[in-house]
Write a protein that holds these residues in place. Structure first.
Motif, PDB file in Angstrom:
ATOM      1  N   GLY A 101       1.088  -0.812  -0.469  1.00  0.00           N
ATOM      2  CA  GLY A 101      -0.107   0.220  -0.130  1.00  0.00           C
ATOM      3  C   GLY A 101       0.898   1.167  -0.188  1.00  0.00           C
ATOM      4  O   GLY A 101       0.154   2.366   0.487  1.00  0.00           O
ATOM      5  N   CYS A 102       2.293   1.109  -0.563  1.00  0.00           N
ATOM      6  CA  CYS A 102       2.609   2.698   0.309  1.00  0.00           C
ATOM      7  C   CYS A 102       3.986   1.846  -0.969  1.00  0.00           C
ATOM      8  O   CYS A 102       5.573   2.163  -0.347  1.00  0.00           O
ATOM      9  CB  CYS A 102       3.549   2.402   1.190  1.00  0.00           C
ATOM     10  SG  CYS A 102       3.904   4.022   1.648  1.00  0.00           S
TER      11      CYS A 102
ATOM     12  N   VAL B  23       8.916   9.164  -1.267  1.00  0.00           N
ATOM     13  CA  VAL B  23       7.832   8.026  -0.297  1.00  0.00           C
ATOM     14  C   VAL B  23       6.921   9.268  -1.111  1.00  0.00           C
ATOM     15  O   VAL B  23       6.509  10.722  -0.515  1.00  0.00           O
ATOM     16  CB  VAL B  23       7.455   7.966   0.707  1.00  0.00           C
ATOM     17  CG1 VAL B  23       6.592   7.323   0.859  1.00  0.00           C
ATOM     18  CG2 VAL B  23       8.820   6.894   1.444  1.00  0.00           C
ATOM     19  N   PRO B  24       6.132   8.859  -2.171  1.00  0.00           N
ATOM     20  CA  PRO B  24       4.650  10.088  -2.775  1.00  0.00           C
ATOM     21  C   PRO B  24       3.514  10.615  -1.565  1.00  0.00           C
ATOM     22  O   PRO B  24       3.224  11.644  -1.557  1.00  0.00           O
ATOM     23  CB  PRO B  24       4.392   9.597  -3.861  1.00  0.00           C
ATOM     24  CG  PRO B  24       5.534   8.688  -3.865  1.00  0.00           C
ATOM     25  CD  PRO B  24       5.733   8.012  -3.728  1.00  0.00           C
ATOM     26  N   SER B  25       3.551   9.239  -1.257  1.00  0.00           N
ATOM     27  CA  SER B  25       2.362   9.566   0.604  1.00  0.00           C
ATOM     28  C   SER B  25       3.208  10.906   1.239  1.00  0.00           C
ATOM     29  O   SER B  25       2.528  11.186   1.951  1.00  0.00           O
ATOM     30  CB  SER B  25       2.359   8.252   0.679  1.00  0.00           C
ATOM     31  OG  SER B  25       1.935   7.778   0.031  1.00  0.00           O
ATOM     32  N   ALA B  26       4.425  10.772   1.396  1.00  0.00           N
ATOM     33  CA  ALA B  26       5.570  11.335   2.597  1.00  0.00           C
ATOM     34  C   ALA B  26       5.391  13.188   2.484  1.00  0.00           C
ATOM     35  O   ALA B  26       5.670  13.601   2.695  1.00  0.00           O
ATOM     36  CB  ALA B  26       6.108  10.863   3.205  1.00  0.00           C
ATOM     37  N   GLY B  27       6.042  12.226   0.703  1.00  0.00           N
ATOM     38  CA  GLY B  27       6.091  13.708   0.278  1.00  0.00           C
ATOM     39  C   GLY B  27       7.522  13.679   0.834  1.00  0.00           C
ATOM     40  O   GLY B  27       8.189  14.919   0.503  1.00  0.00           O
ATOM     41  N   ARG B  28       8.702  13.687   0.587  1.00  0.00           N
ATOM     42  CA  ARG B  28       9.977  13.401   0.938  1.00  0.00           C
ATOM     43  C   ARG B  28      10.405  12.228   0.972  1.00  0.00           C
ATOM     44  O   ARG B  28       9.931  11.272   0.117  1.00  0.00           O
ATOM     45  CB  ARG B  28       9.901  14.171   2.201  1.00  0.00           C
ATOM     46  CG  ARG B  28       9.701  12.577   3.560  1.00  0.00           C
ATOM     47  CD  ARG B  28       9.754  13.654   5.148  1.00  0.00           C
ATOM     48  NE  ARG B  28       9.310  12.685   6.095  1.00  0.00           N
ATOM     49  CZ  ARG B  28      10.272  12.012   6.660  1.00  0.00           C
ATOM     50  NH1 ARG B  28      11.594  11.545   6.124  1.00  0.00           N
ATOM     51  NH2 ARG B  28       9.671  11.091   7.667  1.00  0.00           N
TER      52      ARG B  28
END
Length: 308
Positions: free
Chosen positions: A243-244, A256-261
């Motif tokens: 999922g990530c 990590v796109p979900s974290a933006g960093r």
């Protein structure tokens, strides 16, 4: 010590096996890998030498008779040597299903290339025809070892002649998907909820766009780990990172796109847990003798088409 399945492999395969010890690669950057002596079993076919060979890496479950040793036997029957690498036992690990950090895919990759170097020095093996294959976590290694930038990471120029990933986990993909150009076969499962097929299909497209046009994909109407014949079963405690998705930079960090960093691999694993994105559980098995025979036939056909 060798894992139990590897140590008691004589009942699972036709030819006798030769036990070998390898010094795994131990690069310092971008991810430090501690020196480690590992073991492997070399199965050789009868007939004239030198023979082609396949390095076989295990899944997260470790070396299994119905999987890695089954494939070793299939290789030998096809006239191809098989080097089954035990990355877990020498490190005191039986399985990484519930904790994938116990032995990382990069450690296994360093083991695989140590096996490649060893095989190239064996006069019974054709140094120009050594490939790599693996299921699930071993499939990650088979795919990763084709990525061009990782040659600099490993500190050696040796490359495999071809790559076979069976249900490989491709949630983490290199931003620069340039490969060595060696042929690749991705054998995927339509109902895979552990290492979903769509990630590997997308990755293959990116590798093709980066210049490797010699990538074959086949999706089977199957679940993850179809080598296990019988009902589909649930692996309740399996760590599931599907999922990530993330992109691996050339310096080894993960965007990590979900974290933006961007973060290190260990920080990525910690962040996934903290963000509640780490899932647990996956389904596997459900194989049939007919499916296993058909898929193995496809594998041998791919190897034959590439001179093995």
């Amino acid at each position: 010590m060798l894992s139990p399945a590897l140590a008691d492999s004589s009942t699972a395969t036709t030819p006798p096996a030769e036990s070998i010890t390898l010094a795994s690669l131990s690069p310092d950057v971008p991810i430090a890998v501690a020196p480690q002596a590992i073991r492997a079993l070399l199965f050789r076919p009868g007939g004239a030498s030198p023979a082609p060979a396949m390095v076989i890496l295990s899944s997260s479950a470790g070396i299994q008779r119905h999987r890695e040793l089954f494939y070793a036997d299939a290789m030998v029957r096809a006239g191809i040597a098989a080097c089954v690498v035990d990355s877990f036992g020498p490190r005191g690990v039986r399985t990484t299903v519930v904790d994938q950090s116990l032995v990382t895919a990069y450690q296994m990759e360093c083991d695989a290339h140590a096996a490649l170097q060893w095989l190239r020095q064996d006069s019974r093996i054709d140094p120009a025809r050594i490939g790599i294959m693996g299921v699930s976590k071993g499939g990650v290694v088979a795919v990763n070892s084709a990525i061009a930038v990782r040659r600099r990471w490993r500190g050696i120029d040796d490359i495999f002649a071809l790559h076979v990933g069976i249900c490989p986990g491709c949630v983490a993909q290199h931003r620069d998907a340039t490969t060595t150009g060696a042929p690749m076969f991705l054998m995927l499962a339509e109902h895979d909820d552990y290492t979903p097929a769509h990630y590997a299909i997308t990755y293959a497209g990116r590798m093709r766009d980066a210049g490797n046009r010699d990538i074959r994909i086949k999706v089977y109407k199957a679940h993850h780990g179809w080598e296990s014949i019988g009902p589909v079963y649930h692996i309740a405690k399996a760590q599931n990172f599907s999922g990530c998705p993330n992109l691996i930079e050339d310096d080894g960090r993960h965007f990590v796109p979900s974290a933006g960093r961007t973060m290190s691999e260990s920080d990525y694993r910690a962040w996934v847990r903290q963000a509640g994105l780490l899932q647990y559980g996956a389904h596997a098995g459900g194989g049939t003798p007919a499916l296993k025979q058909r898929a193995t036939g496809d594998l041998i056909t791919f190897l034959r088409a590439n001179g093995f």
